[in-house]
Design an enzyme around this catalytic site. Structure first.
Site, short mmCIF file in Angstrom:
data_model
loop_
_atom_site.label_atom_id
_atom_site.label_comp_id
_atom_site.label_asym_id
_atom_site.label_seq_id
_atom_site.Cartn_x
_atom_site.Cartn_y
_atom_site.Cartn_z
N PHE A 47 0.84 -1.20 0.00
CA PHE A 47 0.00 0.00 0.00
C PHE A 47 0.87 1.25 0.00
CE2 PHE A 47 -2.82 -3.23 1.33
CZ PHE A 47 -4.11 -2.81 1.08
N TYR A 52 3.00 8.31 1.57
CA TYR A 52 3.81 7.10 1.45
C TYR A 52 4.07 6.69 0.00
CZ TYR A 52 3.97 6.08 6.49
OH TYR A 52 4.22 6.12 7.83
N ASP A 137 4.69 -3.86 4.16
CA ASP A 137 4.74 -2.41 4.31
C ASP A 137 5.54 -1.82 3.15
OD1 ASP A 137 3.40 -2.35 6.73
OD2 ASP A 137 5.00 -1.28 7.80
N HIS A 159 8.99 -10.00 14.73
CA HIS A 159 9.32 -8.58 14.82
C HIS A 159 10.77 -8.43 15.30
CE1 HIS A 159 9.25 -4.44 16.17
NE2 HIS A 159 8.02 -4.28 15.71
N GLU A 229 -1.47 -4.98 13.60
CA GLU A 229 -0.44 -5.88 14.13
C GLU A 229 -0.97 -6.69 15.33
OE1 GLU A 229 3.97 -5.03 14.05
OE2 GLU A 229 3.52 -4.54 16.14
C1 5GW Z 1 0.48 7.43 7.92
C2 5GW Z 1 0.63 8.00 9.19
C3 5GW Z 1 0.86 7.17 10.28
C4 5GW Z 1 0.94 5.80 10.08
C5 5GW Z 1 0.76 5.25 8.81
C6 5GW Z 1 0.53 6.06 7.71
C7 5GW Z 1 0.39 5.48 6.37
C8 5GW Z 1 0.62 4.12 6.16
C9 5GW Z 1 0.09 6.28 5.22
O1 5GW Z 1 -0.17 7.51 5.27
N1 5GW Z 1 0.06 5.70 3.98
C10 5GW Z 1 0.31 4.37 3.82
O2 5GW Z 1 0.32 3.89 2.66
N2 5GW Z 1 0.54 3.57 4.91
C11 5GW Z 1 0.74 2.12 4.69
O3 5GW Z 1 0.63 1.42 5.91
C12 5GW Z 1 2.15 1.86 4.14
O4 5GW Z 1 2.14 0.71 3.32
C13 5GW Z 1 2.91 1.62 5.43
O5 5GW Z 1 4.15 0.95 5.22
C14 5GW Z 1 1.89 0.81 6.21
C15 5GW Z 1 2.11 0.77 7.74
O6 5GW Z 1 2.39 2.06 8.24
P1 5GW Z 1 3.85 2.40 8.79
O7 5GW Z 1 4.86 1.78 7.88
O8 5GW Z 1 3.96 3.87 9.00
O9 5GW Z 1 3.84 1.65 10.19
P2 5GW Z 1 5.14 1.23 11.03
O10 5GW Z 1 4.57 0.54 12.24
O11 5GW Z 1 5.97 0.31 10.18
O12 5GW Z 1 5.90 2.50 11.37
MN MN Z 2 6.32 0.25 8.17
#
Ligand code: 5GW
Ligand code: MN
Length: 280
Positions: A47, A52, A137, A159, A229
């Site tokens: 995604f 992102y 991710d 993890h 998660e």
């Molecule tokens: C935006 C703000 C906070 C947390 C997540 C997002 C977000 C996540 C976003 O704006 N757009 C998006 O595509 N994502 C998707 O969710 C991405 O594929 C991202 O890798 C996944 C998980 O969010 P992460 O990577 O920020 O979570 P952590 O726990 O790996 O830091």
């Molecule tokens: Mn991530």
């Protein structure tokens, strides 16, 4: 010497006899021959919503170098901005499929709704096009080989912050009312929400289950501690993975460079939180 364990410094098999995949424990030539024999097709879902989208180019370029090289791969990129997807030259028998999805307002919904969206596309599309799905991710890049050794009916990855931790310290959801609840004395591993996979059918079951758990909590005005998660960890407690990936497969240098992690195959790209996250 085929009768002696290939490594003695790590656990190679779970108590339910699922392999734990570590460097040095498998023969990739044997595995490649087996999977080629079956003509296996692999889907990688990722995604890239809102800011992102900036991660997708590096993600795909490094996947071209390291992910399932020599096998048939469909990249499914789910995004709210299809026009921003990079133009990447892909290897033979590899294709990019861009699917437009909504951008939820709350970031918690962006990450949690991935379960619902993957589920919906499993029956609509993935089931006709691939045999296995790998769900990742996007804030990640491949830095070393990731191949068919990861594939199994249903798999999760440990993890990187918790492979040495005791189960009472796992950051599971601890409120008994939550559909993500895991008691302090339960839980096998702490799995990351950033990487899981399996056959299309098993991923349908997994994502459908996690989506319903999230909805049940929503009814109660609850959200599990670590969102998708937490629901994934609860799912894996009762529906044990048939293969477990070591943290080599989702490394984060935040946790240093321990010698037991001989290869870092897929690593977290450090984020400038102010630049990628909206304040909410
Ligand atoms: C935006 C703000 C906070 C947390 C997540 C997002 C977000 C996540 C976003 O704006 N757009 C998006 O595509 N994502 C998707 O969710 C991405 O594929 C991202 O890798 C996944 C998980 O969010 P992460 O990577 O920020 O979570 P952590 O726990 O790996 O830091
Ligand atoms: Mn991530």
């Amino acid at each position: 010497m085929s009768f002696f364990p290939r490594r003695k410094d790590i656990l190679m098999v779970t108590p339910w006899l699922a392999p734990i995949v570590w460097n040095g424990t498998f023969d990739i030539d044997i595995l490649n021959a087996q999977f080629h024999q079956r003509g296996v097709r692999i889907g990688l879902t990722v995604f890239a919503i809102k800011k992102y989208v900036q991660f997708i180019q590096q993600f795909l370029e490094t996947a071209e170098k390291f992910f399932m090289v020599g096998h048939q791969v469909n990249y499914y990129v789910l995004t709210d901005q299809p026009s921003k997807m990079p133009n990447i030259t892909l290897g033979e028998r590899r294709q990019l499929i861009v699917l437009e999805v909504p951008a939820y307002k709350r970031w918690q919904d962006i990450t949690m709704r991935r379960m619902q969206i993957i589920r919906d596309y499993t029956c609509e599309q993935y089931v006709n096009e691939v045999d296995y799905l790998v769900c990742a991710d996007v804030d990640m890049k491949y830095t070393d080989h990731v191949g068919v050794e990861i594939l199994s009916e249903v798999f999760g990855a440990i993890h990187p912050g918790f492979f040495m931790a005791s189960r009472k310290d796992f950051t599971n959801e601890r409120r008994p009312q939550s559909a993500g609840y895991i008691p302090h004395d339960e839980g096998d591993f702490y799995y990351t929400g950033s990487y899981f996979g399996g056959t299309v059918e098993e991923i349908y079951k997994l994502t459908n289950h996690c989506h319903h758990a999230m909805l049940a909590d929503k009814e109660k005005n609850m959200e599990a501690l670590w969102h998708d998660e937490s629901y994934l960890n609860r799912y894996f407690l009762y529906y044990k993975p048939t293969k477990v990936l070591s943290p080599e497969y989702v490394w984060n240098y935040y946790y240093g460079d321990p010698t037991v992690i001989q290869k870092k195959r897929f690593i977290v790209v450090p984020k400038d939180y102010a630049k990628v996250r909206d304040k909410r």
